[in-house]
Design an enzyme around this catalytic site. Structure first.
Site, mmCIF file in Angstrom:
data_model
loop_
_atom_site.group_PDB
_atom_site.id
_atom_site.type_symbol
_atom_site.label_atom_id
_atom_site.label_comp_id
_atom_site.label_asym_id
_atom_site.label_seq_id
_atom_site.Cartn_x
_atom_site.Cartn_y
_atom_site.Cartn_z
ATOM 1 N N ASN A 67 0.817 -1.227 0.000
ATOM 2 C CA ASN A 67 0.000 0.000 0.000
ATOM 3 C C ASN A 67 0.849 1.276 0.000
ATOM 4 O O ASN A 67 0.308 2.374 -0.045
ATOM 5 C CB ASN A 67 -0.963 0.004 1.195
ATOM 6 N N LYS A 68 2.173 1.149 0.075
ATOM 7 C CA LYS A 68 3.022 2.345 0.180
ATOM 8 C C LYS A 68 3.188 3.048 -1.174
ATOM 9 O O LYS A 68 2.829 2.493 -2.217
ATOM 10 C CB LYS A 68 4.395 1.955 0.747
ATOM 11 N N GLN A 69 3.804 4.232 -1.154
ATOM 12 C CA GLN A 69 3.969 5.015 -2.387
ATOM 13 C C GLN A 69 4.738 4.222 -3.445
ATOM 14 O O GLN A 69 4.573 4.432 -4.638
ATOM 15 C CB GLN A 69 4.717 6.323 -2.097
#
Ligand SMILES: *Cc1c(COP(=O)(O)O)cnc(C)c1O
Length: 370
Positions: free
Chosen positions: A180-182
């Site tokens: 879910n991170k950048q």
């Protein structure tokens, strides 16, 4: 319910990542290969740091960074109770005590005044978290004169007021690459750092304590297996190539939310950039109004309307493990507790469409009755 459910998060992955993974598989070198230093160097350059060490997760990175900063048995580490639990847990891995201090009600980051008040003669480091991608007030923490480890796991793309990217100030700064991170490598992390000796220590400790110039079986210190594979690093390199586009997509989605949710009475929105600091968008978290349906009721109502959401984040000191281990209870950190009790993460990812934003906003208005 006619429309398909809107997920909370969704990574951007395409032909480039597929080709990069296939190339590693064909090369036969799946670990300890050339993609590791290539990803480290490209990532370090991206955040303006002299060095970076790739690790198997953000949590592993926090552990190695705290060790590199000298945190040891019996020490205290001043940190934020409004974070993902990994930042506090990592202190406990070294038998150090996470000492919480309250957060700023606007940025939701560790409040420098509160942090200063929590420092004792046993404090060996400050661990600020750039929560939701908003830069923590590093100049204020640097003024305390203690070692700093930055939890930058949510803050890729964020920039401090003086123009330094988050992760580029020289302190060990830890990034995370969960899906879910950048930027994602599936699982993974990176520690950026200014001091070459600290990189050398972390590189050794992620690989069983092996010195770079030693043979397979000689180990001169305690280490772990916190390595990141070449497969993951190849994905990371492809993700770095598209990072600007992904960050722009998140910023676009945030602007659309701000417009769509404007004017909902009592709803707390993420703070706008101010004082020159710039957020690296990670999540879009709202605080439900104090005088309406509660957080969990809102989450249920959104789910009934095809919108995923979750409590984000619960206060760490009120988790059962922390209550039992340290005797924490309600009332210790009133700002954090109020914010945490009302915080809901909405669907947020680079390819979120205007139509999906409108659907989420409509659902939220309906659930809140406003
Ligand atoms: C994601 C995250 C981490 C690290 O998570 P891993 O799953 O170990 O990569 C640490 N701190 C914060 C604040 C995070 O959001």
């Amino acid at each position: 319910m006619s429309e398909p459910e809107i997920p909370l998060a969704r990574p951007v992955l395409g032909a480039e990542e597929e080709a990069a993974v296939a190339a590693v598989l064909r090369s036969g070198q799946l670990s300890l290969g050339p993609r590791v230093p290539a990803f480290e160097q490209a990532f370090a350059a991206r955040v303006g740091a002299p060095h970076a060490s790739a690790v198997s997760s953000g949590t592993a990175g926090l552990h190695l960074a705290l060790r590199a900063a000298g945190v040891a048995d019996g020490d205290e580490v001043v940190t934020s109770p409004f974070s993902f639990v990994a930042s506090a847990n990592a202190c406990l891995f070294e038998r150090a005590r996470p000492v919480f201090a309250d957060i700023d009600p606007v940025t939701l980051n560790l409040d420098p005044q509160a942090a200063r008040a929590a420092v004792t003669e046993r404090t060996s480091a400050i661990l600020p978290v750039h929560i939701f991608g908003y830069p923590a007030d590093l100049p204020a923490f640097e003024a305390l004169g203690l070692p700093i480890v930055e939890d930058a796991c949510e803050a890729l793309g964020a920039v401090h007021a003086d123009g330094t990217p988050v992760g580029g100030r020289g302190h060990p700064a830890v990034f995370g690459f969960y899906a879910n991170k950048q930027l994602t490598t599936g699982e993974g992390g990176m520690v950026t750092v200014g001091d070459a000796a600290l990189k050398a220590r972390m590189d050794s400790e992620r690989n069983q304590g092996r010195a770079p110039d030693m043979g397979w079986l000689d180990h001169d210190r305690l280490g772990f297996n916190y390595r990141l594979s070449d497969i993951a690093c190849a994905i990371g390199l492809a993700q770095l190539d598209r990072l600007d586009g992904m960050l722009a997509g998140r910023a676009r989605a945030a602007a659309a939310y701000r417009e769509a949710l404007d004017g909902i009475d009592g709803l707390g929105l993420p703070c706008a950039d101010h004082g020159g600091d710039r957020r690296g968008w990670f999540v879009f978290v709202v605080q439900v109004p104090k005088d309406g349906p509660g957080r969990d009721e809102v989450i249920r109502g959104l789910r009934e309307r095809g919108v995923q959401s979750k409590p984000y984040l619960p206060a760490i000191h009120l988790m059962s493990f922390y209550r039992e281990r340290f005797g924490h209870r309600e009332g210790e950190f009133p700002v954090c507790e109020d914010v945490a009790a009302r915080s809901v993460a909405l669907p947020f990812f680079p390819e979120l469409t205007e139509g999906q934003v409108a659907q989420v906003a409509q659902a939220l208005r309906a659930v809140l009755g406003r």
